[in-house]
Design a protein around this motif. Sequence first.
Motif: not given
Ligand SMILES: [Mg+2]
Length: 327
Positions: A47, A184-185
């Motif tokens: 991240s 991001d995920e």
């Molecule tokens: Mg993360």
Amino acid sequence: MAILEVKNIVTTFDTDRGCARALDGVTFSVEKGKTLGIVGESGCGKSVTSLSIMRLLPKPAGNTPEGEIIFNNGSENFDILTLPAKDMLKIRGKKIAMIFQDPLTSLNPVYTVGAQLIETIKLHFPKMKYDEMVNRSIELLNDVGIPAPEKRIWEFPHQLSGGMRQRVMIAIALACEPEVLIADEPTTALDVTIQAQILKLMKDLQKKNNMAIVFITHDLGVVAEMCDDVCVMYAGKVAEQGSVNDIFESPRHPYTQGLLKSIPKLETEQKSKLYEIEGMVPDLFSMPEGCRFQNRCPYAKEVCQQEIPYHDVKENHRVNCIRLGEI
Ligand SMILES: [Mg+2]
Ligand SMILES: Nc1ncnc2c1ncn2[C@@H]1O[C@H](COP(=O)(O)OP(=O)(O)O)[C@@H](O)[C@H]1O
């Protein structure tokens, strides 16, 4: 052609315990129209990498990263990190957009889906008429597979399911047809069927717009399905980078090898224990000198305590390990 080149990024945070070096010389590039996966355990810096690219690191703790992040699309070529803040506003959303893991925290609960879409469209197309923006919003919701978009557009985030909210996030991210999408995920919080639908949707939209995707995940199964290239991160560094094929077929870093061994396989006997890499990721404040994986590595020796250079296994396959550099 690389549309995004991340070169030797060092990102630090000022904390009560001192300066935390969350990224320590991260380098990778993203090809136009292709998907680069970034994979690694929780806390390895995935991240922070995406927030560094978007220049959205939390202030005041997050310092401006060192290094270069080159956006390069034909005539346009600039370093994101040295761009004036007002120019960055035009890049964010329009050239590079991002979707986050949890759509509830990134959607504003007090505004309708439509209001949030219109806000993004307005930012980048200030001259567009209101009716046109509404129509464009409905079209985007339709593109991401939201049924009855002309009704849904006036609903609030809490009226939608998790999967629908993630679709709305994707619609907002795609509102300005970005050239790079950082995800991001994006499916971690969703159940598997919805996850598969969202992944397929992202692939379809990528083809349509020839968009590059940086796909961040801790799930190697998703990497195999989604990505062309993959960057394996460990403790703020790139341990290994290569094509999905090379990384899955001939992983060279002991950490990559460990990650691959820990994927459950169908043929594995039910009672056999899932492989786990022993030990823990070292604390940012007590990183060992040299290789950051040495305390968990089955092959560690004295030379691993020195700075480890990158070794090119072949074109587009790099590894940060001395053992393989010696071969
Ligand atoms: Mg993360
Ligand atoms: N605001 C912050 N202040 C201090 N340290 C941070 C901050 N955000 C992230 N970090 C540290 O940076 C490292 C990488 O975090 P992150 O990128 O969130 O990991 P992940 O790979 O799980 O996304 C972690 O050690 C984390 O503690």
